[in-house]
Design a protein around this motif. Structure first.
Motif, PDB file in Angstrom:
ATOM      1  N   SER A   1      -4.602   4.461  -6.936  1.00 29.45           N
ATOM      2  CA  SER A   1      -3.625   3.711  -6.133  1.00 29.45           C
ATOM      3  C   SER A   1      -4.280   2.497  -5.496  1.00 29.45           C
ATOM      4  CB  SER A   1      -3.048   4.596  -5.029  1.00 29.45           C
ATOM      5  OG  SER A   1      -2.529   5.776  -5.563  1.00 29.45           O
ATOM      6  N   PHE A   2      -5.484   2.702  -4.927  1.00 29.90           N
ATOM      7  CA  PHE A   2      -6.170   1.582  -4.288  1.00 29.90           C
ATOM      8  C   PHE A   2      -6.527   0.498  -5.313  1.00 29.90           C
ATOM      9  CE2 PHE A   2      -7.393   4.664  -0.784  1.00 29.90           C
ATOM     10  CZ  PHE A   2      -6.577   4.061   0.159  1.00 29.90           C
TER      11      PHE A   2
ATOM     12  N   MET B   1      -9.322  -4.329   4.746  1.00 29.04           N
ATOM     13  CA  MET B   1      -9.952  -3.446   3.757  1.00 29.04           C
ATOM     14  C   MET B   1     -11.192  -2.753   4.326  1.00 29.04           C
ATOM     15  SD  MET B   1      -8.095  -3.214   1.212  1.00 29.04           S
ATOM     16  CE  MET B   1      -6.457  -3.854   1.448  1.00 29.04           C
TER      17      MET B   1
ATOM     18  N   SER C   1      -4.952  -0.159  -8.143  1.00 25.20           N
ATOM     19  CA  SER C   1      -3.720  -0.832  -8.550  1.00 25.20           C
ATOM     20  C   SER C   1      -3.243  -1.770  -7.437  1.00 25.20           C
ATOM     21  CB  SER C   1      -2.678   0.238  -8.881  1.00 25.20           C
ATOM     22  OG  SER C   1      -1.393  -0.252  -8.737  1.00 25.20           O
ATOM     23  N   PHE C   2      -3.424  -1.333  -6.195  1.00 24.86           N
ATOM     24  CA  PHE C   2      -3.051  -2.171  -5.049  1.00 24.86           C
ATOM     25  C   PHE C   2      -3.899  -3.433  -5.002  1.00 24.86           C
ATOM     26  CE2 PHE C   2      -4.379  -3.280  -0.702  1.00 24.86           C
ATOM     27  CZ  PHE C   2      -3.192  -3.823  -0.252  1.00 24.86           C
TER      28      PHE C   2
ATOM     29  N   GLY D   1      -2.627  12.770  -1.666  1.00 24.05           N
ATOM     30  CA  GLY D   1      -3.747  12.034  -1.071  1.00 24.05           C
ATOM     31  C   GLY D   1      -3.334  11.357   0.224  1.00 24.05           C
TER      32      GLY D   1
ATOM     33  N   GLU E   1       2.293   1.921  -3.406  1.00 23.40           N
ATOM     34  CA  GLU E   1       1.309   2.521  -4.313  1.00 23.40           C
ATOM     35  C   GLU E   1       1.143   4.010  -4.007  1.00 23.40           C
ATOM     36  OE1 GLU E   1      -0.072   1.324  -6.933  1.00 23.40           O
ATOM     37  OE2 GLU E   1       0.568  -0.751  -6.695  1.00 23.40           O
TER      38      GLU E   1
ATOM     39  N   LEU F   1      -4.492  11.704   4.273  1.00 21.72           N
ATOM     40  CA  LEU F   1      -5.005  10.538   5.001  1.00 21.72           C
ATOM     41  C   LEU F   1      -4.124  10.124   6.175  1.00 21.72           C
ATOM     42  CD1 LEU F   1      -6.308   8.332   2.079  1.00 21.72           C
ATOM     43  CD2 LEU F   1      -7.629   9.626   3.725  1.00 21.72           C
TER      44      LEU F   1
ATOM     45  N   LEU G   1      -8.461  11.041  -4.180  1.00 23.85           N
ATOM     46  CA  LEU G   1      -7.188  11.212  -4.884  1.00 23.85           C
ATOM     47  C   LEU G   1      -6.435   9.878  -5.025  1.00 23.85           C
ATOM     48  CD1 LEU G   1      -5.781  14.492  -3.274  1.00 23.85           C
ATOM     49  CD2 LEU G   1      -6.875  14.234  -5.507  1.00 23.85           C
ATOM     50  N   LEU G   2      -6.729   8.975  -4.099  1.00 22.15           N
ATOM     51  CA  LEU G   2      -5.995   7.699  -4.091  1.00 22.15           C
ATOM     52  C   LEU G   2      -6.739   6.570  -4.796  1.00 22.15           C
ATOM     53  CD1 LEU G   2      -4.497   7.707  -0.491  1.00 22.15           C
ATOM     54  CD2 LEU G   2      -3.323   8.093  -2.653  1.00 22.15           C
TER      55      LEU G   2
ATOM     56  N   ILE H   1       0.070  13.104  -7.089  1.00 26.85           N
ATOM     57  CA  ILE H   1      -1.313  13.118  -6.590  1.00 26.85           C
ATOM     58  C   ILE H   1      -1.496  12.118  -5.457  1.00 26.85           C
ATOM     59  CG2 ILE H   1      -3.715  12.541  -7.189  1.00 26.85           C
ATOM     60  CD1 ILE H   1      -3.252  13.783  -9.914  1.00 26.85           C
ATOM     61  N   SER H   2      -0.977  10.900  -5.645  1.00 25.34           N
ATOM     62  CA  SER H   2      -1.160   9.889  -4.600  1.00 25.34           C
ATOM     63  C   SER H   2      -0.420  10.298  -3.325  1.00 25.34           C
ATOM     64  CB  SER H   2      -0.714   8.511  -5.092  1.00 25.34           C
ATOM     65  OG  SER H   2       0.678   8.446  -5.236  1.00 25.34           O
TER      66      SER H   2
ATOM     67  N   LEU I   1     -10.103  -0.105   6.846  1.00 30.22           N
ATOM     68  CA  LEU I   1      -9.463   1.011   6.151  1.00 30.22           C
ATOM     69  C   LEU I   1     -10.535   1.901   5.511  1.00 30.22           C
ATOM     70  CD1 LEU I   1      -6.617   2.006   5.646  1.00 30.22           C
ATOM     71  CD2 LEU I   1      -6.529   0.656   3.564  1.00 30.22           C
TER      72      LEU I   1
ATOM     73  N   LEU J   1       0.843  -1.194   0.000  1.00 28.84           N
ATOM     74  CA  LEU J   1       0.000   0.000   0.000  1.00 28.84           C
ATOM     75  C   LEU J   1       0.885   1.253   0.000  1.00 28.84           C
ATOM     76  CD1 LEU J   1      -3.010   0.618   0.010  1.00 28.84           C
ATOM     77  CD2 LEU J   1      -2.969   0.683   2.497  1.00 28.84           C
TER      78      LEU J   1
ATOM     79  N   ARG K   1      -2.976  -6.223  -7.306  1.00 21.79           N
ATOM     80  CA  ARG K   1      -1.811  -7.032  -6.957  1.00 21.79           C
ATOM     81  C   ARG K   1      -2.189  -8.175  -6.032  1.00 21.79           C
ATOM     82  NH1 ARG K   1       3.054  -2.836  -5.711  1.00 21.79           N
ATOM     83  NH2 ARG K   1       4.229  -4.742  -5.416  1.00 21.79           N
ATOM     84  N   PHE K   2      -3.346  -8.045  -5.370  1.00 17.54           N
ATOM     85  CA  PHE K   2      -3.773  -9.102  -4.461  1.00 17.54           C
ATOM     86  C   PHE K   2      -5.013  -9.823  -4.976  1.00 17.54           C
ATOM     87  CE2 PHE K   2      -0.797  -8.035  -1.194  1.00 17.54           C
ATOM     88  CZ  PHE K   2      -0.675  -9.241  -0.536  1.00 17.54           C
TER      89      PHE K   2
ATOM     90  N   PHE L   1      -6.167   3.893  11.868  1.00 16.75           N
ATOM     91  CA  PHE L   1      -6.350   2.512  11.393  1.00 16.75           C
ATOM     92  C   PHE L   1      -5.313   1.587  12.016  1.00 16.75           C
ATOM     93  CE2 PHE L   1      -4.658  -0.582   8.324  1.00 16.75           C
ATOM     94  CZ  PHE L   1      -5.718  -1.464   8.310  1.00 16.75           C
TER      95      PHE L   1
ATOM     96  N   ALA M   1      -9.073  10.042  -0.052  1.00 14.64           N
ATOM     97  CA  ALA M   1      -9.393   8.735  -0.626  1.00 14.64           C
ATOM     98  C   ALA M   1      -9.706   8.849  -2.114  1.00 14.64           C
ATOM     99  CB  ALA M   1     -10.570   8.121   0.127  1.00 14.64           C
TER     100      ALA M   1
END
Lengths: 335, 335
Positions: B266-267, B243, B269-270, A259, A249, A263, B262-263, A255-256, B246, A246, B273-274, A270, B260
């Motif tokens: 990223s989320f 998840m 793409s993450f 972001g 990523e 967060l 903006l991400l 941008i990320s 989060l 995570l 991977r799983f 969390f 979130a």
């Protein structure tokens, strides 16, 4: 209450250990014996005064490292902080022992130097796993490999007492770790253990699957030490891998990154929900003394919480309660 | 290659199954027999033409649901999509069978209707776990509870062949799931299996711990079905809990919601991977035919990838290779 603490065990020893002890002695009326190399402990303790408890230093010249073979380490390093600390419990000068050092040596030393509660065949290492609804005790998490049904019942009894007395849960829900919810599922060990648990006066809720642990389906998750260790390490490994991926990523683009910055508080909050340090350490239940194994990477807060755990076990007479409950349930009449 | 596919199995059947089949038939020269209720399949298939492969419909009136007891379901629902599909392999009209339906029925049916490869005592269910470096085959993940060392060696041989032939890894690294890296660690099963694996001509890298699976320490992780099932379900449960928690944190404040947003990429793409869907399904290795169990929640892409898996197993003569390797290694001379 008197507690011996291995000042030299853990990745951040002795600094984190001493800090945790100071915090605990400010909060609780306890007597702490910090065992280890005197001048190293003094570095962090000099000039400190504590509000409620007392801290003594007990010099021990040697250290059992993570590289030491457990039984050999205990037998050969007689003047180590681990062995000297354990001896304080054996000689009834302390009620509890706490270490963040070599887990194998801690388990072997507890058995060799302090010994089992009469009636417990195999003591169990019992960490708390974080769940959505609080902690779930995983018992056994690695002290006992090939188990018999009788061992699992004893684990269940000890886990129930712990969750009731230390975590304040009345009538803790006991689940048997298995591959499916149905009564007929599992291997020989779980099938036979299911029958015994069903007959016991524990609050047995039946088989549970590893996927349900985190939703807080039970307060005590009973299993042999092989399966428990697999759960514990799988959890550690997966959680850390997810966090690493995570992070990767989130650092990929501007941008990320922005972001992720927004967060920051969310991630912190969390992380806290999954933080073992809140629970302190893993009790080694079934030893004739209060034994707490703190995580190797414990910081001062984790050590302080582990001391709190030991105190709750002491204040609630948990060892005496285990002895009584074993008699009441008649588990030891089972072959 | 001819493959029978259970059109009625899985949460998204028959739609997702049919979609996956269409994609596969556009890409591969295969003959697909979609088994199930004809008019329900036709709804998604009508008017579709495929570029390379062919799709036939094979009507079967009944459906084995997740509520059916496995063996009973197979024995009583003779005209179910599962049983009719399995029979196509038994009668050598198809080389492979694929289902996203009831796992227990799939395993029982494969054994009862198609049978084992000669020399394999116990076939094993072998999903791929996502790791930082690609997939790791977990074998066995729940088909066999109390195992003997010999079973684990057979699992290791089958897993190695799969990872080499289907995933294209030369000399796959085989790890034995255990509670520690040292040779002397573990229960009776792992200690004895360690000795046998060490003597084998597999690329055995020794004991591995459950925490190391996700870092990609090995290509094949060998264990009994109880431990494997614990790993599989623990992974599912923990990943989904992380998840959920989060998401809760991210939805708490306006700032976190914006972060979130903006991400989002990223989320995504993450998550990819799983994503087990990339790997298709779990082969049930050791059956005298190619058996693929797709995840119950499979979408079209997962089904298509599962068909690709079956094709690679077929194109590379994996079953024949298992038979040869069993003879070469002499594992069956072990008691």
């Amino acid at each position: 209450m008197k507690i011996a603490i291995d000042a030299m065990g853990g990745d951040n020893a002795p600094k984190a250990v001493v800090e945790g002890c100071i915090d605990a002695a400010n909060e609780y009326e306890i007597e702490i014996y910090l065992v280890g190399i005197k001048n190293e402990i003094e570095r962090y303790l000099d000039g400190v005064t504590t509000k409620k408890g007392k801290i003594h230093i007990l010099h021990a010249e040697e250290i059992i490292t993570n590289e030491d073979a457990p039984v050999q380490g205990i037998k050969q390093k007689k003047d180590s902080s681990m062995v000297v600390g354990l001896k304080m419990v054996k000689d009834e000068q302390c009620h509890a022992f706490l270490s963040a050092g070599n887990t194998g040596a801690f388990l072997a030393g507890s058995l060799l130097k302090v010994g089992r509660i009469k009636g417990i065949d195999r003591p169990a290492l019992a960490p708390l796993l974080p769940t959505v609804k609080g902690g779930c005790m995983l018992i056994d998490a690695g002290a006992n490999m090939d188990c018999k049904p009788k061992n699992l019942i004893q684990f269940a009894i000890m886990g129930s007492i712990y969750m009731e007395k230390v975590e304040g849960i009345s009538s803790p829900r006991v689940g048997l770790l298995n591959v499916g919810a149905e009564e007929t599922k599992g291997n020989e060990l779980t099938k036979q253990s299911f029958e015994l648990l069903k007959k016991s006066n524990l609050n047995f809720i039946g088989n549970i699957e590893a996927r349900d642990i985190y939703s807080g389906i039970c307060d005590v998750c009973v299993c042999d030490g092989f399966a428990g260790n697999v759960v514990l390490k799988n959890t550690e490994g997966l959680a850390s891998t997810i966090m690493t991926l995570l992070k990767e990523e989130l650092m990929k683009t501007t941008i990320s990154k922005f972001g992720a910055l927004l967060l920051k508080n969310s991630f912190r909050s969390f992380k806290k929900r999954f933080d073992y340090k809140e629970y302190g350490g893993a009790p080694f239940l079934g030893i004739n003394g209060i034994m707490i194994k703190a995580h190797g990477s414990s910081d001062g807060r984790a050590i302080k919480n582990a001391i709190r755990q030991a105190k709750l076990l002491y204040d609630n007479n948990c060892i005496e309660r285990i002895i009584t409950d074993l008699k009441d349930t008649g588990v030891n009449d089972i072959e």
